[in-house]
Write an enzyme that holds these catalytic residues in place. Structure first.
Site, PDB file in Angstrom:
ATOM      1  N   ASP A 157       0.814  -0.983   0.018  1.00  0.00           N
ATOM      2  CA  ASP A 157       0.026   0.039   0.197  1.00  0.00           C
ATOM      3  C   ASP A 157       0.912   1.525   0.128  1.00  0.00           C
ATOM      4  O   ASP A 157       1.588   1.548   0.107  1.00  0.00           O
ATOM      5  CB  ASP A 157      -0.811  -0.050   1.209  1.00  0.00           C
ATOM      6  CG  ASP A 157      -1.838   1.234   1.499  1.00  0.00           C
ATOM      7  OD1 ASP A 157      -2.739   1.552  -0.006  1.00  0.00           O
ATOM      8  OD2 ASP A 157      -1.943   2.304   2.321  1.00  0.00           O
ATOM      9  N   SER A 158       0.139   2.273   0.107  1.00  0.00           N
ATOM     10  CA  SER A 158       0.751   3.629   0.302  1.00  0.00           C
ATOM     11  C   SER A 158       1.572   3.917   1.649  1.00  0.00           C
ATOM     12  O   SER A 158       2.564   4.442   1.445  1.00  0.00           O
ATOM     13  CB  SER A 158       0.430   4.827  -0.217  1.00  0.00           C
ATOM     14  OG  SER A 158      -0.445   4.861   0.017  1.00  0.00           O
ATOM     15  N   GLY A 194      -3.480   8.885  -3.432  1.00  0.00           N
ATOM     16  CA  GLY A 194      -5.700   9.244  -3.348  1.00  0.00           C
ATOM     17  C   GLY A 194      -5.567   9.907  -4.251  1.00  0.00           C
ATOM     18  O   GLY A 194      -6.633  11.095  -4.900  1.00  0.00           O
ATOM     19  N   CYS A 222      -5.038  -1.598  -1.979  1.00  0.00           N
ATOM     20  CA  CYS A 222      -4.836  -0.538  -1.584  1.00  0.00           C
ATOM     21  C   CYS A 222      -5.969  -0.017  -3.097  1.00  0.00           C
ATOM     22  O   CYS A 222      -5.485  -0.929  -3.930  1.00  0.00           O
ATOM     23  CB  CYS A 222      -3.683   0.578  -2.287  1.00  0.00           C
ATOM     24  SG  CYS A 222      -3.931   2.218  -2.374  1.00  0.00           S
ATOM     25  N   ASN A 223      -6.985  -0.232  -2.750  1.00  0.00           N
ATOM     26  CA  ASN A 223      -8.169   0.495  -3.931  1.00  0.00           C
ATOM     27  C   ASN A 223      -7.634   1.449  -4.480  1.00  0.00           C
ATOM     28  O   ASN A 223      -7.905   0.898  -5.748  1.00  0.00           O
ATOM     29  CB  ASN A 223      -9.618   0.911  -3.129  1.00  0.00           C
ATOM     30  CG  ASN A 223     -10.016  -0.816  -2.279  1.00  0.00           C
ATOM     31  OD1 ASN A 223     -10.673  -0.545  -2.046  1.00  0.00           O
ATOM     32  ND2 ASN A 223      -9.933   0.004  -1.125  1.00  0.00           N
ATOM     33  N   CYS A 265     -11.088   2.535   0.841  1.00  0.00           N
ATOM     34  CA  CYS A 265      -9.818   2.638   0.996  1.00  0.00           C
ATOM     35  C   CYS A 265      -9.118   1.803   1.973  1.00  0.00           C
ATOM     36  O   CYS A 265      -9.798   2.347   3.770  1.00  0.00           O
ATOM     37  CB  CYS A 265      -9.794   4.138   1.079  1.00  0.00           C
ATOM     38  SG  CYS A 265      -8.008   4.725   1.625  1.00  0.00           S
TER      39      CYS A 265
HETATM   40  N1  DGL Z   1      -4.526   3.154   1.334  1.00  0.00           N
HETATM   41  C1  DGL Z   1      -4.564   3.174  -0.322  1.00  0.00           C
HETATM   42  C2  DGL Z   1      -6.616   2.814  -0.817  1.00  0.00           C
HETATM   43  O1  DGL Z   1      -7.266   2.142  -0.574  1.00  0.00           O
HETATM   44  C3  DGL Z   1      -4.886   4.848  -0.757  1.00  0.00           C
HETATM   45  C4  DGL Z   1      -4.387   5.762   0.192  1.00  0.00           C
HETATM   46  C5  DGL Z   1      -3.346   6.751  -0.589  1.00  0.00           C
HETATM   47  O2  DGL Z   1      -3.348   7.379  -0.354  1.00  0.00           O
HETATM   48  O3  DGL Z   1      -3.970   7.920  -0.908  1.00  0.00           O
HETATM   49  O4  DGL Z   1      -7.570   3.413  -1.468  1.00  0.00           O
END
Ligand code: DGL
Length: 254
Positions: free
Chosen positions: A12-13, A45, A76-77, A187
């Site tokens: 993930d980020s 995002g 991560c979505n 998210c």
């Molecule tokens: N956790 C991430 C997601 O599911 C993104 C968070 C981000 O870096 O903006 O979208």
């Protein structure tokens, strides 16, 4: 070749994918996990699509070459709703992605009033339009893209700071014109705030994809070798700044 020590790489980020890693850990405690956060690329995002695809491909390809995982979970979505086809084409291991659980929420909601809470990128994706069209037939789906919640989840995990403006940020959207029955946490950062969300809005069902991802990983791992107890979850990150001590302890506690 997959051996008992080949990890599943969860990516993930930032800390969001830990909500998914925790579910995988619960279901498969003997499976070695390696958690990778792209701290240098955070947040995802609000990035444009071309920049994000390039970034995700580079970080994941390098990590796969280095850690030789048996499979990659894009927890991560924002990345999954954009980059899964490119990742699957580039990598020679299975890639599991996480997308908003709209189908589950639509099936469970009597009123059909559903909220999708995700990053601005995810709520605006054609992928998301298609999910709503195909799986939320007859429902009213309202969307909210929040970069604030992502940062609040980071702060909560890194220093235990509870978000102060959750009610102000979300109440109108959740309650008007009619209250939603279900909110899809689209998210992976947001399930980390679940205790606070449930406390503020106890009648709403908060739906995430963590358990479904863990089930999918279990299916793919199938008969492959795992140990009785896989030891600590490995952690790595991009950039020079190591994650906060509290994040490292959280990972160690999984
Ligand atoms: N956790 C991430 C997601 O599911 C993104 C968070 C981000 O870096 O903006 O979208």
């Amino acid at each position: 070749m997959v051996t008992a020590s080949s990890p599943v790489l969860v990516f993930d980020s930032g800390v969001g994918g830990l909500s998914v890693a925790a579910e995988i850990r619960r279901r498969l405690p003997g499976l070695p996990l390696h958690y990778l956060m792209d701290s240098a690329g955070f947040p995802y995002g609000n990035k444009d699509d071309a920049t994000l695809v390039e970034r995700v491909l580079k970080v994941c390809a390098e990590a796969v070459a280095e850690h030789q995982p048996r499979l990659l979970v894009v927890a991560c979505n924002t990345a999954s709703t954009l980059a899964l086809p490119a990742l699957r084409a580039a990598l020679d291991i299975p890639v599991v992605g996480v997308v908003p659980a709209l189908k589950v929420a639509a099936a469970a909601s009597d009123s059909g009033q559903i909220g999708l809470l995700a990053t601005p990128a995810t709520v605006n994706r054609p992928y998301t339009d298609n999910l709503i069209r195909d799986f939320a037939v007859g429902c009213q789906v309202r969307r909210f893209g929040s970069v604030e919640l992502v940062q609040w989840a980071e702060d909560w995990l890194a220093c235990g700071r509870e978000p102060q403006s959750l009610a102000e940020h979300l109440d109108d959207w959740l309650m008007r014109p009619q209250p939603v029955s279900h909110v899809v946490l689209g998210c992976t950062h947001f399930p980390l705030l679940r205790p606070m969300l449930e406390r503020l809005w106890p009648t709403i069902c908060w739906v995430d994809s963590g358990e479904a991802i863990a089930r999918r990983v279990a299916q793919l791992v199938g008969q492959q070798q795992v140990t009785e107890q896989a030891g600590k979850v490995m952690l790595s990150w991009t950039g020079d700044l190591p994650p906060a001590e509290a994040v490292r302890s959280y990972v160690a506690s999984l």
